[in-house]
Write a protein that holds these residues in place. Structure first.
Motif, PDB file in Angstrom:
ATOM      1  N   GLY A  66       6.758  10.061 -25.247  1.00 38.77           N
ATOM      2  CA  GLY A  66       6.380   8.660 -25.355  1.00 38.77           C
ATOM      3  C   GLY A  66       5.126   8.331 -24.575  1.00 38.77           C
ATOM      4  O   GLY A  66       4.202   9.135 -24.476  1.00 38.77           O
ATOM      5  N   ASP A  67       5.128   7.127 -23.987  1.00 37.90           N
ATOM      6  CA  ASP A  67       3.912   6.608 -23.363  1.00 37.90           C
ATOM      7  C   ASP A  67       4.094   6.333 -21.871  1.00 37.90           C
ATOM      8  O   ASP A  67       4.961   6.921 -21.221  1.00 37.90           O
ATOM      9  CB  ASP A  67       3.453   5.358 -24.106  1.00 37.90           C
ATOM     10  N   SER A  68       3.281   5.425 -21.339  1.00 31.77           N
ATOM     11  CA  SER A  68       3.233   5.169 -19.904  1.00 31.77           C
ATOM     12  C   SER A  68       4.544   4.661 -19.319  1.00 31.77           C
ATOM     13  O   SER A  68       4.836   4.895 -18.147  1.00 31.77           O
ATOM     14  CB  SER A  68       2.127   4.147 -19.601  1.00 31.77           C
ATOM     15  N   ILE A  69       5.347   3.972 -20.112  1.00 30.60           N
ATOM     16  CA  ILE A  69       6.616   3.462 -19.585  1.00 30.60           C
ATOM     17  C   ILE A  69       7.506   4.624 -19.163  1.00 30.60           C
ATOM     18  O   ILE A  69       8.116   4.607 -18.088  1.00 30.60           O
ATOM     19  CB  ILE A  69       7.320   2.568 -20.623  1.00 30.60           C
ATOM     20  N   ALA A 115      -0.436   7.101 -24.648  1.00 28.42           N
ATOM     21  CA  ALA A 115      -0.105   7.699 -25.940  1.00 28.42           C
ATOM     22  C   ALA A 115       0.275   6.643 -26.973  1.00 28.42           C
ATOM     23  O   ALA A 115       0.914   5.637 -26.660  1.00 28.42           O
ATOM     24  CB  ALA A 115       1.035   8.705 -25.778  1.00 28.42           C
ATOM     25  N   ARG A 116      -0.132   6.901 -28.206  1.00 33.42           N
ATOM     26  CA  ARG A 116       0.307   6.096 -29.337  1.00 33.42           C
ATOM     27  C   ARG A 116       1.231   6.955 -30.201  1.00 33.42           C
ATOM     28  O   ARG A 116       1.414   8.138 -29.952  1.00 33.42           O
ATOM     29  CB  ARG A 116      -0.899   5.603 -30.139  1.00 33.42           C
ATOM     30  N   MET A 117       1.813   6.342 -31.227  1.00 34.77           N
ATOM     31  CA  MET A 117       2.765   7.084 -32.051  1.00 34.77           C
ATOM     32  C   MET A 117       2.114   8.308 -32.694  1.00 34.77           C
ATOM     33  O   MET A 117       2.774   9.338 -32.899  1.00 34.77           O
ATOM     34  CB  MET A 117       3.370   6.178 -33.116  1.00 34.77           C
ATOM     35  N   ALA A 139       7.868   4.889 -27.779  1.00 31.90           N
ATOM     36  CA  ALA A 139       6.441   4.809 -28.096  1.00 31.90           C
ATOM     37  C   ALA A 139       6.214   3.675 -29.069  1.00 31.90           C
ATOM     38  O   ALA A 139       7.120   3.271 -29.803  1.00 31.90           O
ATOM     39  CB  ALA A 139       5.953   6.128 -28.692  1.00 31.90           C
ATOM     40  N   GLY A 140       5.004   3.166 -29.078  1.00 28.81           N
ATOM     41  CA  GLY A 140       4.646   2.094 -30.005  1.00 28.81           C
ATOM     42  C   GLY A 140       3.941   0.934 -29.341  1.00 28.81           C
ATOM     43  O   GLY A 140       3.189   0.203 -29.997  1.00 28.81           O
ATOM     44  N   ALA A 141       4.157   0.746 -28.034  1.00 26.58           N
ATOM     45  CA  ALA A 141       3.503  -0.371 -27.348  1.00 26.58           C
ATOM     46  C   ALA A 141       1.988  -0.238 -27.414  1.00 26.58           C
ATOM     47  O   ALA A 141       1.269  -1.235 -27.631  1.00 26.58           O
ATOM     48  CB  ALA A 141       3.969  -0.449 -25.895  1.00 26.58           C
ATOM     49  N   ASN A 142       1.478   0.981 -27.256  1.00 25.95           N
ATOM     50  CA  ASN A 142       0.027   1.177 -27.275  1.00 25.95           C
ATOM     51  C   ASN A 142      -0.570   1.048 -28.670  1.00 25.95           C
ATOM     52  O   ASN A 142      -1.788   0.892 -28.820  1.00 25.95           O
ATOM     53  CB  ASN A 142      -0.346   2.535 -26.676  1.00 25.95           C
ATOM     54  N   ASP A 143       0.285   1.132 -29.698  1.00 27.76           N
ATOM     55  CA  ASP A 143      -0.205   0.918 -31.055  1.00 27.76           C
ATOM     56  C   ASP A 143      -0.521  -0.555 -31.289  1.00 27.76           C
ATOM     57  O   ASP A 143      -1.384  -0.893 -32.098  1.00 27.76           O
ATOM     58  CB  ASP A 143       0.834   1.408 -32.068  1.00 27.76           C
ATOM     59  N   ALA A 144       0.198  -1.420 -30.583  1.00 23.30           N
ATOM     60  CA  ALA A 144      -0.066  -2.862 -30.668  1.00 23.30           C
ATOM     61  C   ALA A 144      -1.019  -3.317 -29.579  1.00 23.30           C
ATOM     62  O   ALA A 144      -1.761  -4.288 -29.765  1.00 23.30           O
ATOM     63  CB  ALA A 144       1.248  -3.637 -30.576  1.00 23.30           C
ATOM     64  N   CYS A 145      -0.999  -2.626 -28.435  1.00 22.72           N
ATOM     65  CA  CYS A 145      -1.880  -2.973 -27.312  1.00 22.72           C
ATOM     66  C   CYS A 145      -3.247  -2.329 -27.514  1.00 22.72           C
ATOM     67  O   CYS A 145      -3.519  -1.236 -27.007  1.00 22.72           O
ATOM     68  CB  CYS A 145      -1.260  -2.491 -25.990  1.00 22.72           C
ATOM     69  N   ARG A 146      -4.120  -3.017 -28.247  1.00 21.38           N
ATOM     70  CA  ARG A 146      -5.463  -2.507 -28.495  1.00 21.38           C
ATOM     71  C   ARG A 146      -6.479  -3.533 -28.018  1.00 21.38           C
ATOM     72  O   ARG A 146      -6.129  -4.624 -27.568  1.00 21.38           O
ATOM     73  CB  ARG A 146      -5.649  -2.207 -29.983  1.00 21.38           C
ATOM     74  N   ASP A 147      -7.748  -3.166 -28.132  1.00 17.04           N
ATOM     75  CA  ASP A 147      -8.769  -4.100 -27.655  1.00 17.04           C
ATOM     76  C   ASP A 147      -8.894  -5.325 -28.553  1.00 17.04           C
ATOM     77  O   ASP A 147      -9.439  -6.357 -28.145  1.00 17.04           O
ATOM     78  CB  ASP A 147     -10.116  -3.389 -27.494  1.00 17.04           C
ATOM     79  N   SER A 148      -8.392  -5.220 -29.776  1.00 15.17           N
ATOM     80  CA  SER A 148      -8.367  -6.381 -30.668  1.00 15.17           C
ATOM     81  C   SER A 148      -7.235  -6.205 -31.677  1.00 15.17           C
ATOM     82  O   SER A 148      -6.743  -5.089 -31.890  1.00 15.17           O
ATOM     83  CB  SER A 148      -9.694  -6.534 -31.413  1.00 15.17           C
TER      84      SER A 148
END
Length: 298
Positions: A66-69, A115-117, A139-148
């Motif tokens: 997964g990611d940072s969490i 990390a993203r999915m 995982a998945g939070a970083n897929d929505a957490c983008r610069d826009s």
């Protein structure tokens, strides 16, 4: 008038012929009834649901991706991983991670901050090499957490990446269990963290700009932007639920992480967005309940 011998013989022949016809018909009707009953019984047996696959509630080894969490990012010090407090594999006594609650001695954390999915299939390859009896995916939070908002991962791409990851793991380990966490409610995290001045300063470094940019703005454009992120997270969670449901050895958390009402007490005191130790503990509780339940979460 006395009946002639020929007439009596004729009546006797007709009666014999009628009996000969009636007996086979009766026998045939009896066979039909018996066959119909057998067919109904067979149909009933065929309609009965197959036995549910056995879910191992006491795995002896766990790997996490997964990611940072899952890496415990910002839970111990600013802008740093702290896997010791990871909800999945950490050793911190206060958090009582999933592996601690399960009494597991063999655990591996292959998650990566940022990390993203799309990165998860690669992490799966590393995790599968350990041959764990349970794999956790968050995982998945970083897929929505983008610069826009426009740069958020499209739902179809998210689905393809997750399905590929799960298939890759299943090919390597057909019988190992998989626990899938829902993506957290990012809008809830924004609403809880925006009251902290330090947190908002950290957010200006670029944390989840699609949701956290201009933290105090509540104009229509800002509301639409945050609603778009929220809608995408809900769509991602639907994907996680549907793809996991197609695998008999996969359990989705039923949206428990998304639905958890994080407060400031559970957030990192450095960025007021990632889970702190208390938040990691809550995530461990949710995972433990889902994995050890007799039935999967609804």
């Amino acid at each position: 008038m006395p009946e002639s011998r020929r007439s009596r013989r004729g009546r006797t022949a007709v009666a014999a012929l009628t009996a000969a016809l009636v007996l086979p018909l009766g026998a045939l009707a009896g066979c039909d009834s018996s066959d119909s009953g057998a067919n109904r019984a067979q149909a009933h047996r065929s309609a009965s649901p197959p036995p549910a696959p056995t879910w191992d509630r006491s795995p002896r080894s766990v790997a996490a991706v997964g990611d940072s969490i899952t890496r415990g990012f910002d839970a111990c010090s600013v802008l740093s991983d702290c896997p010791a407090v990871s909800w999945a594999t950490g050793s911190d006594a206060r958090v009582r991670s999933l592996v601690s609650r399960l009494g597991v001695k063999k655990a591996w954390n292959d998650a990566r901050t940022g990390a993203r999915m799309a990165d998860v299939p690669g992490q799966i390859a590393a995790a599968a090499a350990h041959r764990p009896e349970l794999l956790t995916i968050m995982a998945g939070a970083n897929d929505a957490c983008r610069d826009s908002v426009s740069h958020m991962t499209p739902v179809d791409e998210f689905r393809t990446s997750f399905a590929t990851a799960l298939k890759r793991f299943r090919t390597a380990l057909p019988m190992s269990e998989v626990y899938v966490s829902s993506v957290p409610d990012l809008k809830r995290l924004w609403s809880q963290g925006r009251g902290n001045p330090l947190g908002k300063e950290i957010w200006k470094l670029g944390f989840c700009a699609s949701m956290l940019r201009d933290a105090d703005a509540v104009d229509p454009a800002a509301v639409r932007r945050r609603d778009a992120v929220q809608k995408r997270v809900v769509a991602y969670n639907t994907v996680l639920k549907d793809v996991c449901a197609a695998d008999t050895h996969c359990r989705y958390d039923g949206g428990a992480v998304f639905g958890f009402r994080f407060t400031g007490a559970q957030l990192s005191h450095w960025d007021w967005f990632h889970p702190g130790r208390d938040g990691q503990e809550r995530l461990a509780e949710i995972a433990y309940r889902a994995i050890t339940a007799v039935r999967p979460p609804a």
